[in-house]
Each structure stands twice: as structure tokens, then as C-alpha cells.
Design a protein around this motif. Structure first.
Motif, PDB file in Angstrom:
ATOM      1  N   LYS A   1       0.810  -1.224   0.000  1.00  0.00           N
ATOM      2  CA  LYS A   1       0.000   0.000   0.000  1.00  0.00           C
ATOM      3  C   LYS A   1       0.844   1.276   0.000  1.00  0.00           C
ATOM      4  O   LYS A   1       0.431   2.302  -0.552  1.00  0.00           O
ATOM      5  CB  LYS A   1      -0.908  -0.031   1.247  1.00  0.00           C
TER       6      LYS A   1
ATOM      7  N   GLY B   1      -3.241   1.046  -2.697  1.00  0.00           N
ATOM      8  CA  GLY B   1      -4.343   0.104  -2.497  1.00  0.00           C
ATOM      9  C   GLY B   1      -4.201  -1.083  -3.448  1.00  0.00           C
ATOM     10  O   GLY B   1      -3.216  -1.174  -4.196  1.00  0.00           O
ATOM     11  N   GLY B   2      -5.193  -1.968  -3.418  1.00  0.00           N
ATOM     12  CA  GLY B   2      -5.127  -3.203  -4.195  1.00  0.00           C
ATOM     13  C   GLY B   2      -5.918  -3.150  -5.488  1.00  0.00           C
ATOM     14  O   GLY B   2      -5.812  -2.197  -6.259  1.00  0.00           O
TER      15      GLY B   2
ATOM     16  N   VAL C   1      -2.589  -4.795   0.931  1.00  0.00           N
ATOM     17  CA  VAL C   1      -3.748  -4.242   0.216  1.00  0.00           C
ATOM     18  C   VAL C   1      -4.933  -5.203   0.308  1.00  0.00           C
ATOM     19  O   VAL C   1      -4.775  -6.360   0.713  1.00  0.00           O
ATOM     20  CB  VAL C   1      -3.416  -3.969  -1.260  1.00  0.00           C
TER      21      VAL C   1
ATOM     22  N   TYR D   1     -12.933   3.597  -0.380  1.00  0.00           N
ATOM     23  CA  TYR D   1     -12.057   3.110   0.697  1.00  0.00           C
ATOM     24  C   TYR D   1     -12.516   3.636   2.058  1.00  0.00           C
ATOM     25  O   TYR D   1     -12.507   2.908   3.054  1.00  0.00           O
ATOM     26  CB  TYR D   1     -10.597   3.525   0.440  1.00  0.00           C
TER      27      TYR D   1
END
Ligand SMILES: NC(=O)c1ccc[n+]([C@@H]2O[C@H](COP(=O)([O-])OP(=O)(O)OC[C@H]3O[C@@H](n4cnc5c(N)ncnc54)[C@H](O)[C@@H]3O)[C@@H](O)[C@H]2O)c1
Length: 354
Positions: free
Chosen positions: A168, A173-174, A232, A342
């Protein structure tokens, strides 16, 4: 018209794609410089593309070179710094997706572009696919009616790219910021770029990185021997509403228990629906009958074709020959949507988007 002097910051996978796409423009563009914090990688890249000047510091590159166009193809955490340095150094910039780590960074980048009077384009390559062109043409001709709902999936069963993508601190993020960004932007683009107002999202990290290979398999092995974390989400799902009544449901995964990978966008209009999945299909009714139709010709997204058309649009727009088709404002709106999803996943409630 004068030859464009271009440079690439970040000489990894996408750096190669951008360089090849500049070269596809032939005599119009000269690849003048390349920069990567990994000096060996930058030197190897420069040899491959016949680039005369190599740097490990983009500030030094911008001070020494007179560049018209710069591609920012670093990992996400370096987008902001590299793009702002290139804009302030007098270049037009195309920055890979996601535009930044979050909306605050994207806002700073847009401000730097506005202040410098230079172009800041975002690498939303999916906008340049033949599938996108097909739906936009159908929508413009009124075939779809009002597009009021869309479902977008970018689901991998076992597909975290590995390396920095799972960390991250480098990626932000993923699968939501890496894959979801493509299909959220494409859905919004096909629906006429409406303004988002609210998002409700969930994220999960239940399966870990590349579980089938015990965490070993990845297609972006870290050359730099950094010990990247896997921090993530595996999977994200969200509902996003827009000012004009359009609603988007999106799902994205690196890891999920599904039979095979899925990459589909379904659009629902008052006159017709459409599916974008390796081409375009149309669903409507005529004379009391349901009709499924397939536009003929190439209605597919091809990555190399999309990237070449994206870079051509960037160079054209830099020279005032075309309108930029993926603006900094579009990039910023996307970052606001991602931030809201998120945040919603974190607090367990829907989040307003301003
Ligand atoms: N449009 C698409 O479909 C698509 C596909 C893949 C990746 N991407 C995006 O492209 C970007 C790069 O991804 P990639 O797969 O090429 O990654 P990569 O790891 O192959 O390359 C990134 C490179 O950036 C370099 N770098 C990092 N910080 C730097 C800095 N401050 N200055 C100079 N170089 C720096 C790294 O050393 C590395 O060589 C990411 O933002 C990613 O999300 C977009």
C-alpha cells in the motif's frame, strides 16, 4: 511542425509500452531522455530504444533537457512528484493510472498543470478501445437512450501482480485502485462523464497474495530486492451514485474464489442495454420482440492499439491538434470516487463525494 522531444520517467513495464507508442509515431517524436531510480534499468532501457540521455533523478533531467512531452510510468507513490516536476519544468505530461495515491495528491497535480499552463493527461487507456468507441457512437446516436445503471467487474481469481503492487505504501491500495480504476473510469466515460455524489463500499483481505503458489508467484518480481509488504485488499465491491441519476456497481479482485477471471461492463439504458466483454453486444426490443445485436467490425479492446492511440492523442493534444480525451479533471474525479469507496469500507457507511 517541430519534432516533439519526449522522455519517460519509470522504465518498467509501462515505460516500455509508452516508449514503443512514441516510436510508433515515427519522425514526429524523438525519445530524448529516460529516468529511473534504478540506474541500470534506465541504461538498459535507453540502449533498447536508442535514447541518448539517462537520469536517476527527474529534477536533474527536467533541469538539463528541454522536453515537450513526459510520460510518468513510475509506481503510484511517485506519480505526484514526477508529474509536478515535469509540469514545472515546462513539459506536457501523461501520467499512468491511477493518477495518484489519493484525491489530495491528484488535486495538487491538477493545480500544477493549471498554473504551468501545460497539459496533464491521465493514462485511461480503456477510453481508447474500439469497444469504447462503439458504445460512444451508439450512445451519441441515441440508440441506448438514457444510460441509468452499469455493472462493472474486473475480477482475478489469483492475480496480484506482486512486488510493489501489493504494498500500500507504493500502490495506495489493491485491485480497486489498480483494476477497478479502469472499469470505473470506462463506465463513467460511456455514461457521459457524470459527476459522482456518493459511494458505499466494502473491501476484504481474506485470501492473501497468490495463495495457490504459496505467495511466490508474481509477474512483477522485485528486481530491487526490496521486501515489499502485502498490505492491500484482495477484493472490493461498491455502489456509486451520480448527479444525473446514473448508478454504478463495481467489483474488483486480485484473489477471489471464482471459476475464472472476469472482465465485463454491462450498461443499461432506457432504449437498449449493452455488454462490453471481448467486443460489444446490444440488447433491445423492436416490434414486440427482444433483439440481441452484434455490431460488425472490430469492437474489441486491444491493449497495444489502445496505448498507441492514447499516446497519439497525448502528442496531438500537446500540439493543439486534438482535444485531450482523458483530462486531469477526469483523473481527479476518479481519485475522489476511490477515496470515498475506501473510506466507506473503513467506516461502514456511505460517503459523500464533493
Ligand atoms: N494502463 C494500464 O493498463 C497499466 C498497466 C500496468 C501498469 N499501469 C500503471 O503504470 C505504472 C507503472 O507500472 P509498471 O507495471 O510499469 O511498474 P514497474 O514496476 O514495471 O515500473 C515502475 C518503475 O518506476 C521506477 N520508479 C519508481 N519511483 C521512481 C522515481 N521516483 N523516479 C524514477 N523512476 C521511479 C521503478 O524503479 C520501476 O522501474 C503504475 O502506475 C501502474 O498502475 C498501467
Amino acid at each position: 511542425m517541430e519534432k516533439i522531444k519526449a522522455a519517460v520517467i519509470g522504465t518498467g513495464g509501462m515505460g516500455h509500452g509508452h516508449a514503443e507508442s512514441y516510436q510508433a509515431l515515427g519522425e514526429r517524436v524523438e525519445l530524448a531522455a529516460a529516468c529511473d531510480i534504478d540506474g541500470d534499468k534506465a541504461a538498459w532501457f535507453a540502449r533498447e530504444f536508442g535514447i541518448p540521455h539517462v537520469y536517476t533523478d527527474y529534477n536533474e533531467m527536467m533541469a538539463k533537457e528541454h522536453l515537450d512531452c513526459v510520460s510518468v510510468t513510475t509506481w503510484n507513490a511517485a506519480h505526484k512528484g514526477a508529474a509536478i516536476a515535469a509540469l514545472r519544468g515546462g513539459a506536457n505530461v501523461i501520467c499512468e493510472k491511477p493518477m495518484a495515491m489519493n484525491a489530495e495528491e491528484a488535486e495538487e497535480m491538477k493545480r500544477a498543470a493549471d498554473e504551468s499552463g501545460k497539459l496533464l493527461q491521465v493514462g485511461f487507456v480503456r477510453r481508447f478501445g474500439h469497444d469504447a468507441d462503439t458504445i460512444r457512437a451508439l450512445a451519441a446516436a441515441g440508440v441506448m437512450g438514457d444510460i441509468y445503471y452499469a455493472k462493472a467487474n474486473y475480477l482475478r481469481r489469483d492475480g496480484c501482480p506482486g512486488g510493489w503492487f501489493g504494498d500500500k505504501a507504493y500502490s495506495g491500495g489493491g485491485p480497486l485502485i489498480d483494476l477497478g480504476v479502469h472499469v470505473i473510469d470506462l463506465s463513467r466515460y460511456l455514461a457521459g462523464n457524470p459527476k459522482p455524489v456518493c459511494a458505499y463500499g466494502v473491501t476484504y483481505n481474506n485470501l492473501g497474495c497468490n495463495r495457490a503458489a504459496g505467495g511466490e508467484k508474481c509477474w512483477n518480481p522485485p528486481r530491487d530486492r526490496k521486501n515489499y509488504a502485502y498490505s492491500v485488499e484482495d477484493f472490493a465491491s461498491a455502489l456509486v451514485t451520480f448527479e444525473n441519476g446514473f448508478t454504478l456497481q463495481v467489483e474488483a479482485s486480485f484473489n477471489l474464489n471464482i471459476p475464472h477471471d472476469v472482465r465485463t461492463i454491462q450498461l443499461f439504458g432506457t432504449k437498449a442495454g449493452a455488454k462490453v466483454e471481448g467486443g460489444v453486444e446490444l440488447y433491445t426490443d423492436m416490434a414486440g420482440m427482444f433483439i440481441n445485436a452484434q455490431p460488425q467490425g472490430d469492437t474489441c479492446f486491444g491493449f497495444d492499439q489502445g496505448l498507441r492511440d492514447e499516446i497519439r492523442n497525448f502528442v496531438d493534444a500537446s500540439q493543439g491538434l486534438a482535444e485531450c480525451r482523458a483530462t486531469a479533471e477526469d483523473g481527479l474525479v476518479l481519485m475522489k470516487i476511490l477515496d470515498a469507496i475506501y473510506e466507506s469500507a473503513r467506516i461502514g457507511r456511505s460517503v459523500e463525494i464533493r
